[in-house]
Scaffold this motif. Structure first.
Motif, PDB file in Angstrom:
ATOM      1  N   THR A  42     -46.762  47.129  -0.854  1.00 48.67           N
ATOM      2  CA  THR A  42     -46.078  47.158   0.558  1.00 48.67           C
ATOM      3  C   THR A  42     -46.240  48.640   1.081  1.00 48.67           C
ATOM      4  O   THR A  42     -46.136  48.896   2.296  1.00 48.67           O
ATOM      5  CB  THR A  42     -44.542  46.814   0.344  1.00 48.67           C
ATOM      6  N   SER A  60     -40.989  44.563   2.895  1.00 47.52           N
ATOM      7  CA  SER A  60     -41.576  43.689   2.056  1.00 47.52           C
ATOM      8  C   SER A  60     -41.325  42.178   2.830  1.00 47.52           C
ATOM      9  O   SER A  60     -40.249  41.796   2.869  1.00 47.52           O
ATOM     10  CB  SER A  60     -41.146  43.483   0.658  1.00 47.52           C
ATOM     11  N   ASP A  79     -46.388  38.017   1.838  1.00 40.94           N
ATOM     12  CA  ASP A  79     -46.412  38.235   0.254  1.00 40.94           C
ATOM     13  C   ASP A  79     -46.141  36.821  -0.044  1.00 40.94           C
ATOM     14  O   ASP A  79     -45.316  36.218   0.216  1.00 40.94           O
ATOM     15  CB  ASP A  79     -44.886  39.107   0.196  1.00 40.94           C
ATOM     16  N   GLU A 105     -50.173  40.198   0.107  1.00 37.46           N
ATOM     17  CA  GLU A 105     -49.717  40.928  -1.248  1.00 37.46           C
ATOM     18  C   GLU A 105     -49.792  39.631  -2.251  1.00 37.46           C
ATOM     19  O   GLU A 105     -49.432  38.314  -1.705  1.00 37.46           O
ATOM     20  CB  GLU A 105     -48.356  41.348  -1.129  1.00 37.46           C
TER      21      GLU A 105
HETATM   22 MG    MG Z   1     -44.501  44.155  -1.930  1.00 35.69          MG
END
Ligand code: MG
Ligand code: ADP
Length: 156
Positions: A42, A60, A79, A105
């Protein structure tokens, strides 16, 4: 396959490094970020956002899976840690094929759905807050991007 390494000593250095990469990104670029919790995925994305001239703070997207930001180009920050089924199609293609830059991510968790052409970046913990960033370009667009990026004068 050629890979590229870079070591940072602080989160600020990781941000600056990613910011420099962010300035080179183009519409449709896809970057994956892998690494343990706290590796700096992040943090790296915050730097990319600066390089894309995004003014909002990037946080995030763990609970929302996808957050979208607007700068020089749109940034789609994903993410996918909470995507339970690797094949679950949440409409990722629309982002990959879009006009923005996609950063994912924990990308291996949706491995089957990732585009073949992409830049894989792995962040590793090293002693004393250092992080090793390893770039693996997949496809000619990202091979050229890495050549350009890693051959720029690092004092910039
Ligand atoms: Mg992260
Ligand atoms: P991830 O998204 O991979 O879980 P984060 O970016 O959220 O990781 O967290 C990384 C943490 O590590 C932050 O608290 C950051 O300040 C800290 N940190 C310390 N040194 C570094 C470094 N060299 N690069 C990136 N982050 C670092």
């Amino acid at each position: 396959m050629k890979t590229y390494d870079f070591i940072t000593s602080t989160s600020e250095e990781t941000i600056q490094f990613a910011e420099r990469l962010g300035r080179l990104l183009q519409p449709g670029d896809v970057l994956t970020l892998e690494g343990d919790l706290g590796a700096g995925k992040t943090t790296f994305t915050k730097g990319l956002a600066l390089g894309l001239e995004i003014k909002r703070i990037v946080n995030s997207p763990t609970f929302t899976i996808i957050k979208e930001y607007h700068g020089r180009l749109p940034l789609y920050h994903m993410d996918v840690y909470r995507v339970s089924d690797e094949g679950e199609d949440l409409g990722f293609d629309e982002y990959f094929d879009g006009e923005g830059v996609t950063v994912i991510e924990w990308a291996h968790l949706i491995g089957e759905q990732l585009p073949v052409s992409r830049l894989d970046i792995h962040l590793y913990h090293e002693p004393d807050n250092r992080r090793r960033l390893v770039f693996k370009p997949k496809g000619s667009r990202y091979e050229q991007l890495c050549e350009e990026f890693f051959h720029e004068d690092l004092s910039n």
